[in-house]
Design an enzyme around this catalytic site. Structure first.
Site, mmCIF file in Angstrom:
data_model
loop_
_atom_site.group_PDB
_atom_site.id
_atom_site.type_symbol
_atom_site.label_atom_id
_atom_site.label_comp_id
_atom_site.label_asym_id
_atom_site.label_seq_id
_atom_site.Cartn_x
_atom_site.Cartn_y
_atom_site.Cartn_z
ATOM 1 N N HIS B 261 80.151 -58.079 -23.271
ATOM 2 C CA HIS B 261 80.933 -59.013 -22.458
ATOM 3 C C HIS B 261 82.246 -59.383 -23.167
ATOM 4 C CE1 HIS B 261 81.313 -62.450 -19.551
ATOM 5 N NE2 HIS B 261 81.952 -63.015 -20.563
ATOM 6 N N GLU B 262 82.142 -59.814 -24.409
ATOM 7 C CA GLU B 262 83.357 -60.220 -25.135
ATOM 8 C C GLU B 262 84.273 -59.014 -25.345
ATOM 9 O OE1 GLU B 262 84.060 -63.238 -25.291
ATOM 10 O OE2 GLU B 262 82.048 -63.982 -24.824
ATOM 11 N N HIS B 265 86.548 -58.730 -22.404
ATOM 12 C CA HIS B 265 87.676 -59.675 -22.524
ATOM 13 C C HIS B 265 88.731 -59.132 -23.495
ATOM 14 C CE1 HIS B 265 86.312 -63.057 -20.142
ATOM 15 N NE2 HIS B 265 85.194 -63.200 -20.824
ATOM 16 N N GLU B 291 87.467 -62.537 -16.310
ATOM 17 C CA GLU B 291 86.013 -62.418 -16.201
ATOM 18 C C GLU B 291 85.622 -61.104 -15.522
ATOM 19 O OE1 GLU B 291 84.621 -64.815 -17.844
ATOM 20 O OE2 GLU B 291 82.503 -64.500 -17.371
#
Lengths: 497, 497
Positions: B261-262, B265, B291
């Site tokens: 997830h990170e 980003h 997101e």
């Protein structure tokens, strides 16, 4: 608190906050920053430096300081803060901004020339930039102004109020008193230290270093250790003082004593007054005193027989294969091996001062014009031959080894020796006031030592000058003989002189 | 380049440098800072924030922007930068400084009240502060001004130009279309995932996460990963974009998908234009699009069968004792287990949107005055029962679980769902333009995917709005059906619907 003094704190807090943010950015750059981050990081640091400079030289701030100079209701610490802030500001304002830009360009040029010269191992490539650097340093000294000797003006940036006269006296004693000791040692049976170059796993070295930091009183809730290529300590506030270390797998010297050295610096910074954050009385007084703290821990404590009596069993247990057959006494002797060599940063604690003296004499003469840049290499090599009996085989191992001149750090070198000399004088007093001092060290107990330093050195910040601090703490201004007594006593035993 | 535009760059670079320095200070605070450093660090961040605010609202800067608004010679990117800088400045200047101070105080109060309420597990203790927070958020919306619905004004801070009408439409589809799917899944044989809670050594998890980061295209020369209590990514420049992760020894879910997830980003931030540093066209367009990148990697890629076909053998080899007897298919099913639960951050990718919808509806009604703070807990618990068929046993597991309201983050929650919906729509287009996309993933090849995102999303910064970006990239503005198609296809197979 006086209203204007409160107003002053707003200025000083802001300036300190910006400078400490810069310190964080620099710390990150040396420890964790990914390589591609360099360009924008340099820009960010430059921007914050500009903002700090603006704040430090603002008229509003200056007026505030000037008004407080006339204020009768301040207490002694407040008064001293104002006097020193005034002194700093007067000094900073002496340099016209054109000059500051020129200095910055000369530094950048000199640094790049030094890198190039290092790559080619050729001092010739550094000469031109060094000449310009010397010239601009002379100009800086003239702008600052000085009494007696032009070099005094440059030392003042690092060791306020130090004079060539004092430093000359110290180094003349280095020559007359330390030289014979070195010569005696050279003629004696030598110390064996091959075991220091065995393989020592990095993680185990790291763990051992951490236990030493803790033992010496470094507050790990108000600091931390990380790895860096060149060990340093840095301060973001009295409650966040960080150290870095470097670990070489095949050299036990490197991590052990650089770790203890940086710890000494950090203990000083952790001992500065948080109430005086951003103010002179919350700052270290000089580089010489700073170095006295690091060298006191590194050498007077960290290379003492008592220290290793307490810590060697732990080190041996950490590295049973490497050190199992090495006695505590042999380890202690290796820790103090005296072996004049080419590189300052690898020097033992006796020959070290000849490295410093050689640099000091060269840069003093460069600045007063009695030595030409074209003669520096010859002067360097001749001095190494004369004082350390060593031939310099290459420029990288000689005149090009240190970054200081390319950074414009003229006047800095003497503080290294001052540090050792102060440390010895402090120790001499400390053993009188803590009679069981070395017995305490033998049991891993350091709190009385730290309390002595906190009380006599750390807590005062810049309230006293280095020499006042020394006199208050020891009853005398700095004397070389304390170092000499320390050296003779220690090394006579080690080398059976 | 136009002279005034050059002048503008001085302002924007300076502002960016200060804000990025603040980001470094924050990153350090979350990763390495020793605990006692907190007090002065907060002060340092506050000082730099004040300096950034001053720079952002200076008259000279405003004049420069205004002059450039009239400048005909700018290229489209330059023009867009000026328009957006103007928009940002107008918005920032709308809030009187008294109001900003009041907001900051209310936030501080609400945060402390939330902490207290969490400790007591009692929403009652949060009510008063929450009421004040709602009131000040309403005032903020009124000051900003809005069309149609007061909540639009608040969403604009996170998702510029988003409207209640759009979000209501999306969530009405969540209710009508996603609810039946969830119900079907609930009736089907459940997925087994007990093996995810075995013991997984932290260092091995770390190493595996690092290989995933590298594989997905995260540039480790322009970033790094560290540990933090709450995983986040942060940017100091396009060449220094960092991620953090958290590792639980008895939960393999946590590190794996927060790491991916990170990474999503961070890939966005690494793909922003360095030439537009400090300018709107060098900034992420919205939290929803941000997101979409993290959720695309986390769910569309990181929970796909193809991804684990490629990576599961490596994970299995890393943890042979724990996963040796777990098939790739069973692991894939566990990665996508659907199990409505109480805590948003632990939710699966389907029930997640009900968590968001519940929060969105509550805060929308709080802001438009149709729900009283005293009724929030009841509304919350009723919604969890209605949509997720779950009884909320305690306030900490219910209405007190998220920090957002105490931080004043009203209008933020919808961006989480927008992210997933955008991600699904991007994927649908991507598979048409990269026909071998999942075949490539199966072989650990991600460069075409990253190139697609760089080309269609990252490089544009704020040049287009979220919806324009979506339309340019996919041919349509955001449609919920893409998410629904994705969900039906994936979960029908997993749950044999």
């Amino acid at each position: 608190m006086q209203a204007n003094y409160k107003k002053l704190l707003k200025f000083t807090n802001k300036i300190a906050d910006i400078k400490n943010a810069i310190a964080v950015l620099n710390w990150d750059q040396e420890t964790y920053m990914p390589p591609k981050g360099q360009g924008f990081r340099a820009q960010q640091i430059a921007t914050l430096s500009g903002i700090a400079h603006e704040a430090e030289t603002s008229t509003a701030y200056e007026n505030c300081i000037n008004e407080l100079l006339e204020e009768p209701s301040l207490n002694p610490v407040e008064s001293k803060n104002i006097q020193l802030l005034k002194r700093d500001m007067v000094k900073a304002k002496k340099l016209p901004s054109d000059f500051v830009i020129g200095l910055s360009k000369a530094t950048s040029k000199a640094f790049h020339a030094w890198i190039t010269a290092r790559k080619a191992n050729d001092f010739e490539l550094f000469k031109e930039a060094l000449s310009e650097m010397v010239k601009i340093q002379q100009e800086k000294a003239e702008i600052y102004g000085y009494k007696d000797h032009i070099y005094n003006a440059l030392m003042d940036d690092y060791e306020p109020k130090a004079t060539v006269q004092e430093i000359d006296t110290l180094f003349s004693e280095v020559k007359t008193k330390l030289s014979p000791l070195l010569a005696q040692i050279a003629k004696s049976p030598q110390v064996e230290d091959a075991f220091m170059y065995k393989q020592f796993a990095k993680d185990k070295q790291w763990d051992f270093g951490m236990t030493i930091l803790e033992q010496l009183g470094y507050d790990l809730e108000a600091g931390r250790q990380d790895l860096a290529e060149h060990p340093f300590s840095t301060t973001f506030s009295p409650f966040d003082v960080r150290v870095t270390t470097r670990i070489k797998e095949n050299n036990l010297y490197d991590m052990l004593w650089s770790c203890i050295h940086e710890c000494g610096h950090a203990l000083y910074e952790q001992g500065l007054s948080a109430a005086e954050y951003g103010l002179p009385c919350g700052e270290a007084v000089s580089l010489g005193i700073h170095e006295s703290q690091s060298r006191f821990y590194e050498n007077n404590i960290g290379r003492s027989e008592a220290f290793w009596e307490s810590n060697y069993p732990g080190l041996q247990a950490t590295f049973p294969n490497q050190l199992g057959d090495v006695s505590s006494e042999d380890f202690y002797r290796a820790a103090n091996i005296v072996k004049p060599s080419l590189i300052r940063t690898d020097a033992d604690e006796l020959s070290y001062h000849f490295h410093i003296m050689i640099r000091y004499e060269i840069e003093k003469q460069l600045i007063d014009g009695s030595l030409a840049v074209s003669d520096v290499k010859e002067a360097w090599n001749a001095s190494y031959s004369k004082y350390l009996n060593i031939n310099v085989p290459s420029d990288n191992q000689g005149v090009l080894q240190d970054v200081h001149w390319s950074h414009g750090g003229f006047g800095y070198f003497p503080t290294y020796s001052l540090g050792s000399f102060y440390a010895a004088q402090f120790e001499a007093k400390m053993v009188k006031e803590i009679p069981d001092m070395f017995q305490e060290i033998r049991t891993g107990e350091f709190s009385n030592i730290l309390t002595w330093l906190r009380t006599n050195i750390h807590q005062h910040g810049r309230f006293y000058t280095s020499q006042e601090l020394c006199k208050n703490a020891t009853g005398e201004t700095l004397k070389f003989d304390y170092f000499m007594d320390y050296a003779v006593k220690k090394y006579s035993a080690i080398y059976a002189l």
